[in-house]
Design a protein around this motif. Structure first.
Motif, short mmCIF file in Angstrom:
data_model
loop_
_atom_site.label_atom_id
_atom_site.label_comp_id
_atom_site.label_asym_id
_atom_site.label_seq_id
_atom_site.Cartn_x
_atom_site.Cartn_y
_atom_site.Cartn_z
N ARG A 21 0.87 -1.11 0.41
CA ARG A 21 0.12 -0.33 -0.07
C ARG A 21 1.05 1.52 -0.23
N GLU A 27 -1.41 10.29 7.51
CA GLU A 27 -0.27 9.44 8.69
C GLU A 27 -0.27 9.79 9.75
N HIS A 28 0.01 8.47 10.32
CA HIS A 28 0.17 8.57 12.18
C HIS A 28 -1.19 8.78 12.81
N ASP A 30 -3.70 6.29 12.11
CA ASP A 30 -4.72 5.06 12.77
C ASP A 30 -4.36 5.15 13.91
N TYR A 31 -3.77 4.88 15.12
CA TYR A 31 -3.35 3.97 15.90
C TYR A 31 -4.32 4.95 17.07
N CYS A 158 2.12 -1.80 15.39
CA CYS A 158 0.81 -1.03 14.32
C CYS A 158 0.36 -1.29 13.99
N GLY A 159 -0.75 0.21 13.40
CA GLY A 159 -2.39 0.18 13.69
C GLY A 159 -2.76 -0.80 12.97
N MET A 161 -4.04 0.13 9.46
CA MET A 161 -4.00 0.38 7.90
C MET A 161 -3.77 -0.04 6.50
N ASP A 162 -1.69 -0.70 7.69
CA ASP A 162 -1.44 -1.32 6.69
C ASP A 162 -2.32 -3.31 5.92
N TYR A 211 8.31 5.19 16.26
CA TYR A 211 7.29 5.22 16.32
C TYR A 211 6.30 5.13 17.56
N GLY A 317 4.11 6.57 4.69
CA GLY A 317 3.94 5.44 5.62
C GLY A 317 3.98 6.24 7.44
N ALA A 318 5.72 5.70 7.63
CA ALA A 318 5.88 6.26 8.73
C ALA A 318 7.06 7.15 9.08
C1 GLA Z 1 2.87 2.55 9.61
C2 GLA Z 1 1.89 1.90 11.15
C3 GLA Z 1 0.73 2.12 10.24
C4 GLA Z 1 1.33 3.35 10.27
C5 GLA Z 1 1.63 4.01 9.62
C6 GLA Z 1 1.90 5.33 10.22
O1 GLA Z 1 3.34 1.84 8.11
O2 GLA Z 1 2.09 0.10 10.10
O3 GLA Z 1 -0.13 1.44 11.10
O4 GLA Z 1 0.40 4.03 11.95
O5 GLA Z 1 2.90 3.71 10.11
O6 GLA Z 1 1.16 6.14 9.31
#
Ligand code: GLA
Length: 360
Positions: A21, A27-28, A30-31, A158-159, A161-162, A211, A317-318
């Motif tokens: 994806r 960004e940042h 989802d959590y 992680c959150g 999203m991915d 993160y 991404g992160a």
């Molecule tokens: C990484 C995490 C995601 C999200 C992004 C930042 O990709 O795996 O869950 O938190 O960073 O948006």
């Protein structure tokens, strides 16, 4: 490198795949129970699977040319096998009988560039198990199990999203995601626009520790504001009473959610120009308030932004390395993307075009 034929000896029972994806906006978030707009990559991870005849698990990654082998009551060795084992163990925990398997993995998703190759591996593996073992599993539940595999077996907090993007997105739309309700809606890309994705060439070294630090800062900020998560902060001005750096972190998350809502609320009718502005604002916010950008990503996005055919650019991404994404006029992505890569590489960078795939 072994071919599937060499590994299995005959055609395997199942063959599934899942994409990586690219996050266009959000960004940042989802959590923080917020909103985001990822799109699937044309690059993907394929999983081929069959039952094992010797009572042991055998995994092979063609990408890494690595084998992992372990007994039914043992744990897999560290590395790519952990993601696959995580998916298997979590299915077993749901009461699914999983026999010892042979699993073959290959991928054209560049590892470590922030395009979620791990989510693609988890989702493709779960799809293989679903097909082979005839398990009833919808795309959202599958993404939730994939996320748990990443957290519990790969040790990445992680959150969602991915895994949601890999499970539900396609390459033609952006996927509007609400991380709290897990509502997911496909929206068209802004009319007349296409995307460019460039790997900065800088590995995401500090990513894991920073993160987790950002996650804790967000939790602390939400706690001080008396809300369950930053998603629940009603007005941007509310964050101003927080002490620094919680104020800046919260300002990023709250403003980023507003940007995604603006982009999605028009049901996909947002203009490419306005979407690009939101991407530029997102980058500035990630750089200045959230402090997850690096010089190389600032430079790349700056070079892209200056091109007349580019609507906007941001890190994706992160952060702390990895890739950036830009929105540009339809038909311009290849030329503009290659130009930006050449420009920064002339200054000593090690960037490369990921989307569109470079022409040979
Ligand atoms: C990484 C995490 C995601 C999200 C992004 C930042 O990709 O795996 O869950 O938190 O960073 O948006």
């Amino acid at each position: 490198m072994k071919s599937p034929n060499e590994f299995f000896g005959a055609a395997p029972e199942v063959h599934t795949w899942a994409p990586g994806r690219v996050n266009l906006l959000g960004e940042h978030t989802d959590y923080n129970d917020g909103y985001m707009l990822p799109i699937a990559t044309p690059q993907r991870t394929d999983v081929l699977a069959d039952r094992s005849s010797d009572g042991r698990f055998h995994f092979y990654s063609a990408t890494l040319d690595e084998t992992a082998e372990f007994g039914a009551d043992e744990s897999s060795p560290d590395g790519f096998a952990r993601y696959i084992e995580g998916c298997i163990r979590l299915m077993q925990a749901r009461g699914v009988q999983v026999p010892p398997l042979k699993v073959y993995v290959r991928s054209n998703l560049a590892l470590g560039t922030g395009l979620s190759s791990s989510a693609a591996l988890e989702v493709a593996t779960l799809r293989a198990l679903r097909t082979m073992l005839k398990v009833d599993l919808d795309g959202v539940t599958l993404a939730q199990i994939a996320q748990q595999a990443e957290i519990q077996y790969a040790g990445v907090n992680c959150g969602i999203m991915d895994q949601m993007a890999s499970s539900l997105a396609d390459t033609e739309h952006m996927l509007f995601l609400d991380a709290r309700t897990l509502d997911a809606r496909l929206l068209p890309l802004p009319v007349g626009a296409e995307i460019i994705v460039i790997d900065s060439g800088v590995p995401r070294k500090l990513a894991a520790s920073k993160y987790n630090e950002r996650r804790s800062e967000c939790e602390a900020a939400a706690g001080m504001l008396g809300v369950p998560s930053l998603r629940d902060v009603g007005r941007l001005a509310d964050v101003e009473k927080l002490p620094s750096p919680l104020r800046e972190r919260a300002r990023h998350v709250v403003s980023e959610n507003l940007r995604v809502l603006e982009a999605a609320d028009s049901g996909g009718a947002i203009s490419a120009g306005r979407f690009g502005e939101l991407m530029n604002d997102s980058h500035a916010s990630l750089r200045d308030d959230y402090e997850v950008s690096i010089r190389e990503l600032d430079e790349l996005t700056e070079v892209l932004r200056k091109h007349p055919d580019v609507y906007g650019a941001r890190l994706t991404g992160a952060g702390f390395g990895g890739a950036c994404v830009a929105l540009c006029k339809t038909g311009a992505a290849q030329t503009v993307g290659q130009m930006a890569v050449n420009r920064v590489n002339a200054g000593g960078a090690n960037a490369r075009l990921l989307i569109p795939a470079p022409q040979r």
